[in-house]
Design an enzyme around this catalytic site. Sequence first.
Site, short mmCIF file in Angstrom:
data_model
loop_
_atom_site.label_atom_id
_atom_site.label_comp_id
_atom_site.label_asym_id
_atom_site.label_seq_id
_atom_site.Cartn_x
_atom_site.Cartn_y
_atom_site.Cartn_z
CG ASP A 18 -2.01 0.80 1.22
OD1 ASP A 18 -1.61 2.13 1.12
OD2 ASP A 18 -3.04 0.61 1.35
CG ASN A 66 -12.43 -0.80 4.08
OD1 ASN A 66 -12.66 -1.39 5.12
ND2 ASN A 66 -11.18 -0.18 4.05
CD GLN A 122 -14.54 -1.02 -2.67
OE1 GLN A 122 -15.61 -1.50 -2.30
NE2 GLN A 122 -13.97 -1.73 -3.72
CB VAL A 132 -9.03 1.48 -4.90
CG1 VAL A 132 -8.44 0.99 -6.08
CG2 VAL A 132 -8.22 2.72 -4.48
CG HIS A 142 -8.47 -3.22 -2.03
ND1 HIS A 142 -9.18 -2.50 -2.56
CD2 HIS A 142 -8.16 -2.61 -0.72
CE1 HIS A 142 -9.75 -1.55 -2.05
NE2 HIS A 142 -9.16 -1.62 -1.08
CG HIS A 156 -6.62 -3.20 3.59
ND1 HIS A 156 -5.90 -1.75 3.26
CD2 HIS A 156 -7.83 -2.80 2.88
CE1 HIS A 156 -6.65 -1.00 2.65
NE2 HIS A 156 -7.84 -1.51 2.26
P1 5GP Z 1 -9.76 1.21 0.42
O1 5GP Z 1 -10.10 2.48 1.37
O2 5GP Z 1 -10.25 1.32 -0.81
O3 5GP Z 1 -10.01 -0.08 1.46
O4 5GP Z 1 -8.20 1.02 0.10
C1 5GP Z 1 -7.39 1.35 -0.76
C2 5GP Z 1 -6.04 1.57 -0.56
O5 5GP Z 1 -5.31 1.57 -1.63
C3 5GP Z 1 -5.72 2.50 0.64
O6 5GP Z 1 -5.18 2.14 1.74
C4 5GP Z 1 -4.55 3.46 -0.41
O7 5GP Z 1 -3.47 3.94 0.25
C5 5GP Z 1 -4.18 2.43 -1.34
N1 5GP Z 1 -3.76 3.13 -2.88
C6 5GP Z 1 -4.50 3.84 -3.48
N2 5GP Z 1 -3.86 4.13 -4.67
C7 5GP Z 1 -2.94 3.44 -4.67
C8 5GP Z 1 -1.99 3.31 -5.55
O8 5GP Z 1 -1.85 3.79 -6.67
N3 5GP Z 1 -0.69 2.40 -5.37
C9 5GP Z 1 -0.84 1.84 -4.22
N4 5GP Z 1 0.23 1.09 -4.02
N5 5GP Z 1 -1.76 1.97 -3.21
C10 5GP Z 1 -2.88 2.73 -3.54
#
Ligand code: 5GP
Length: 183
Positions: A72, A129, A136, A138, A142, A144
């Site tokens: 991440d 998420n 969520q 992205v 995924h 974590h």
């Molecule tokens: P969510 O909030 O959707 O559960 O988590 C998305 C995660 O993706 C976040 O922890 C954020 O830091 C990570 N993330 C978002 N964009 C990128 C990216 O371009 N590259 C990487 N490696 N992580 C990302």
Amino acid sequence: MGGEEGNGGGMTKRMWWGSGAARVAPVVVLLMGAGAVRAAEQTCVFCEIAAGKGAAEASVVYRDERVVAFMDRAPRNPGHVLVVPREHADDALTVPPATLGHLVQVAQRIARAIGRTDLKAEGFNLISNNGKAAGQTVFHLHLHVVPRFAGESATAAAGEPRPVRPAEELAAIAAKIRAALAP
Ligand code: 5GP
Ligand code: ZN
């Protein structure tokens, strides 16, 4: 009762919106056309990483025919890994169940590997998420894997904005996890 009346009204409204959206959706897809749908898929940041594009490639810790795992970029803690299906799925409801199962198995292997590094994690969160309301951000499924340490706040690993870490730092931690995963 007043409460029941209120609920009934809300339900009618939701059903009206639901059927309207169902009527409109195929038209929108037709108007977009296959090229536009492909373009939309290509702009998914996790699809790009899964395809080996971009700077995140250096922070990939694991890859097989169905999943890829990478750091991440804004970790909750050092060693925060995301495990994603290589084939795009918005969330845990739309991914094929067998892929979801494989995702969890890979996340377990990664959590074990993190435990073998010198990151000295004392526990970990394994979370996903699903949907905006659940945090969520992205919309490519995924998991974590977040290393956790005694004395930290026990709240969930997502939510608060975190700084993006330098690529070299992420790559160095990825190398440790890759080494710990090696048979
Ligand atoms: P969510 O909030 O959707 O559960 O988590 C998305 C995660 O993706 C976040 O922890 C954020 O830091 C990570 N993330 C978002 N964009 C990128 C990216 O371009 N590259 C990487 N490696 N992580 C990302
Ligand atoms: Zn995607």
